[in-house]
Write a protein that holds these residues in place. Structure first.
Motif, short mmCIF file in Angstrom:
data_model
loop_
_atom_site.label_atom_id
_atom_site.label_comp_id
_atom_site.label_asym_id
_atom_site.label_seq_id
_atom_site.Cartn_x
_atom_site.Cartn_y
_atom_site.Cartn_z
N VAL A 90 -7.53 -97.10 -19.31
CA VAL A 90 -8.16 -97.78 -20.44
C VAL A 90 -8.95 -96.74 -21.24
CG1 VAL A 90 -8.25 -99.99 -19.26
CG2 VAL A 90 -10.15 -98.41 -19.00
N THR A 91 -9.50 -97.16 -22.34
CA THR A 91 -10.04 -96.21 -23.30
C THR A 91 -11.32 -95.52 -22.84
OG1 THR A 91 -9.15 -97.73 -24.94
CG2 THR A 91 -10.48 -95.92 -25.76
N THR A 92 -12.15 -96.21 -22.08
CA THR A 92 -13.37 -95.61 -21.54
C THR A 92 -13.62 -96.12 -20.13
OG1 THR A 92 -14.88 -97.37 -22.27
CG2 THR A 92 -14.43 -95.58 -23.85
N GLY A 93 -14.43 -95.39 -19.38
CA GLY A 93 -14.83 -95.87 -18.07
C GLY A 93 -15.62 -97.16 -18.15
N SER A 104 -12.19 -85.08 -19.54
CA SER A 104 -11.66 -85.79 -20.70
C SER A 104 -12.53 -87.01 -20.97
CB SER A 104 -10.20 -86.19 -20.44
OG SER A 104 -9.63 -86.80 -21.57
N THR A 105 -11.92 -88.05 -21.49
CA THR A 105 -12.59 -89.34 -21.63
C THR A 105 -11.54 -90.42 -21.39
OG1 THR A 105 -14.01 -90.68 -23.06
CG2 THR A 105 -12.16 -89.59 -24.11
N GLY A 106 -12.00 -91.58 -20.96
CA GLY A 106 -11.08 -92.66 -20.62
C GLY A 106 -11.41 -93.20 -19.24
N GLY A 107 -10.88 -94.38 -18.93
CA GLY A 107 -11.15 -94.99 -17.64
C GLY A 107 -9.88 -95.45 -16.97
N PHE A 108 -10.01 -95.90 -15.72
CA PHE A 108 -8.84 -96.39 -15.02
C PHE A 108 -9.23 -97.43 -13.97
CE2 PHE A 108 -10.21 -92.55 -12.74
CZ PHE A 108 -10.28 -93.00 -11.42
N LEU A 109 -8.26 -98.23 -13.59
CA LEU A 109 -8.36 -99.15 -12.47
C LEU A 109 -7.15 -98.89 -11.59
CD1 LEU A 109 -8.87 -101.16 -15.31
CD2 LEU A 109 -10.20 -102.25 -13.48
N ALA A 110 -7.35 -98.87 -10.28
CA ALA A 110 -6.26 -98.56 -9.36
C ALA A 110 -6.34 -99.47 -8.15
CB ALA A 110 -6.31 -97.09 -8.93
N GLY A 111 -5.19 -100.04 -7.76
CA GLY A 111 -5.17 -100.94 -6.63
C GLY A 111 -3.80 -101.55 -6.44
N PRO A 112 -3.71 -102.73 -5.84
CA PRO A 112 -2.41 -103.40 -5.66
C PRO A 112 -1.73 -103.67 -6.99
CG PRO A 112 -4.13 -104.43 -4.32
CD PRO A 112 -4.83 -103.49 -5.25
N ALA A 113 -0.41 -103.58 -7.01
CA ALA A 113 0.34 -103.74 -8.26
C ALA A 113 0.09 -105.10 -8.90
CB ALA A 113 1.83 -103.54 -8.00
N HIS A 114 0.01 -106.15 -8.10
CA HIS A 114 -0.15 -107.48 -8.70
C HIS A 114 -1.53 -107.64 -9.34
CE1 HIS A 114 -2.17 -108.37 -4.83
NE2 HIS A 114 -2.74 -109.39 -5.46
N VAL A 115 -2.53 -106.94 -8.79
CA VAL A 115 -3.87 -106.99 -9.37
C VAL A 115 -3.90 -106.21 -10.68
CG1 VAL A 115 -6.29 -106.33 -9.05
CG2 VAL A 115 -4.99 -107.31 -7.14
N VAL A 116 -3.32 -105.01 -10.67
CA VAL A 116 -3.30 -104.19 -11.88
C VAL A 116 -2.52 -104.89 -12.99
CG1 VAL A 116 -2.51 -101.99 -12.86
CG2 VAL A 116 -3.62 -102.04 -10.61
N LEU A 143 -6.88 -105.70 -23.38
CA LEU A 143 -6.04 -106.38 -24.37
C LEU A 143 -6.46 -106.12 -25.80
CD1 LEU A 143 -5.57 -109.89 -22.72
CD2 LEU A 143 -3.76 -108.24 -23.21
N PHE A 144 -7.77 -106.06 -26.02
CA PHE A 144 -8.27 -106.05 -27.40
C PHE A 144 -8.97 -104.75 -27.77
CE2 PHE A 144 -8.13 -110.51 -26.02
CZ PHE A 144 -7.24 -111.01 -26.96
N SER A 145 -8.53 -103.66 -27.18
CA SER A 145 -9.13 -102.36 -27.49
C SER A 145 -8.04 -101.35 -27.76
CB SER A 145 -10.00 -101.89 -26.32
OG SER A 145 -10.65 -100.69 -26.63
#
Length: 413
Positions: A115-118, A255-267, A278-280
């Motif tokens: 995603v765009t930021t942490g 750099s800059t940006g964020g992420f989420l990591a986990g089970p595929a169905h959650v992501v 969705l809106f960024s």
């Protein structure tokens, strides 16, 4: 501008209600919004003046690494400055998928979303907190986690910082009162102001015993801690006990940006349900390429982790020899307890006068009356930089009245 009576003017807000900001105004000290740029190797230019940078989260020193900046420049030339849209529409580049795959492989998760930021990564957590769910949050969690929890539809329960005994009680009470409620434990991995670590072994045990999910924000520890740099979970040998990781590229990964990591169905659920995704507008090409390059360098050069942790330990020892309280820090974030806001402002200015840039921190980032000078070290700091930081604390402390005289330990250093 519309004329409105003061009593009903929604714009009538006064910064002087903040003790910390009021102290800045009264002392004339200006620790925030200073123009600066990093010059590399632990140094910066602050409004035309060369200083030792001891107030930056670039722990591994990668933001100015030529390999990282070259990757960013190449992506900028190839893809332009912006995707000009959200990921769901026109904002997905091949670089997004590459970075997501690298992060998932690095953390050993099924999937990852960037995603765009942490900050937005933690806001996305709101989508996992539905009506009837209960979230248990450490009182020292980062503001972005706090906001993400507030945006969720579930109930929020706070527990005192790292007080897992109290958390256990709160979980028992919640289960008894609402036996069908979904439960989520949310914590920073490494706390950004105190520099200490969450009590992950106890948290994983509580999560298992009470049937709760565990979300860990690894913004400050992923890339830094553990044998492979995978963060606090690897540090404690508990990678498989965390249900969802959030994190950022703006600390260890240059750099800059964020992420989420986990089970595929959650992501996948988050990709289509989290409003901050969705809106960024999506991460720009240069930031993506910089993150990919930095992730590879961080994994291939473990000396950076070893170096910054050793420097931090030496810094804490030197500060304590001078008589300063550095709390429970065990990481490159070293808080120096000052106390009241005015003294903190004056100390920050005195350190800058000595050629060292730090961070002055007050409420709400820390409790009222417990202002700190937050010092951070980088792998690219030299031993000379460390000496300059300690010398600055000795001189500034004497000027402000925090160090009456130079202790013998510091003289012998």
């Amino acid at each position: 501008m519309t004329e409105i009576q003061d009593a009903t003017d929604a714009f009538r807000k006064d910064l002087s209600s903040s003790t910390f900001v009021r102290a800045m105004v009264e002392t004339g000290v200006r620790p925030f919004y200073r123009t600066m740029h990093m010059t590399g190797a632990g140094e910066a230019v602050v409004e035309g003046r060369d200083v030792v940078m001891a107030g930056c989260n670039d722990y591994l020193g990668l933001s100015t690494d030529p390999r990282v900046t070259a990757a960013a420049a190449e992506a900028l030339t190839r893809y332009g400055a912006s995707c000009s849209g959200a990921r769901t529409l026109n904002g997905t580049l091949p670089l997004h998928g590459e970075l997501e795959g690298r992060i998932a492989d690095f953390l050993g998760t099924e999937a990852a979303a960037v995603v765009t930021t942490g900050f937005q990564a933690n806001l996305a957590v709101a989508a996992m907190i539905g009506r009837g769910d209960i979230v248990f949050s450490d009182m020292s969690n980062h503001a972005s986690l706090v906001d993400g929890i507030r945006l969720g539809a579930g109930r929020r329960v706070l527990y005192p910082h790292s007080d897992t005994a109290r958390l256990d009680t709160l979980l028992e009470q919640a289960t008894a009162a609402e036996p069908t409620a979904g439960k989520v434990l949310v914590t920073d991995g490494m706390f950004s102001m105190d520099g200490d670590l969450c009590r992950l072994p106890a948290l994983t045990e509580l999560a298992a015993r009470h049937g709760a999910r565990l979300v860990v924000d690894g913004a400050h520890d992923i890339g830094l801690l553990g044998p492979g740099g995978r963060g606090v979970a690897e540090h404690f040998g508990l990678m498989d006990r965390v249900d969802l990781f959030t994190g950022t590229l703006s600390k260890c990964f240059g750099s800059t940006g964020g992420f989420l990591a986990g089970p595929a169905h959650v992501v996948d659920y988050l990709r289509y349900s989290a409003r901050s995704i969705l809106f960024s507008a999506s991460m720009p090409p240069a930031a993506l390429a910089a993150g990919i390059a930095a992730l590879g360098i961080a994994a291939a050069e473990p000396w950076r982790r070893r170096r910054v942790l050793a420097l931090a330990e030496a810094l804490r020892a030197g500060l304590r020899a001078l008589g300063y309280d550095t709390g429970d820090s065990v990481t490159p974030v070293v808080p120096v307890l000052i106390g009241d806001a005015t003294t903190c402002a004056l100390m920050w200015q005195a350190l800058l006068d000595e050629g060292v840039f730090t961070n002055a921190v007050g409420a709400p980032a820390v409790p009222e009356g417990r202002c700190v000078i937050r010092v951070t070290v980088q792998a690219t700091h030299s031993d000379v930089h460390l000496e300059r930081i300690l010398d600055a604390f000795a001189a500034a402390g004497r000027r402000v009245g925090l160090v009456p005289e130079l202790p013998a330990q510091a003289v012998a250093r």
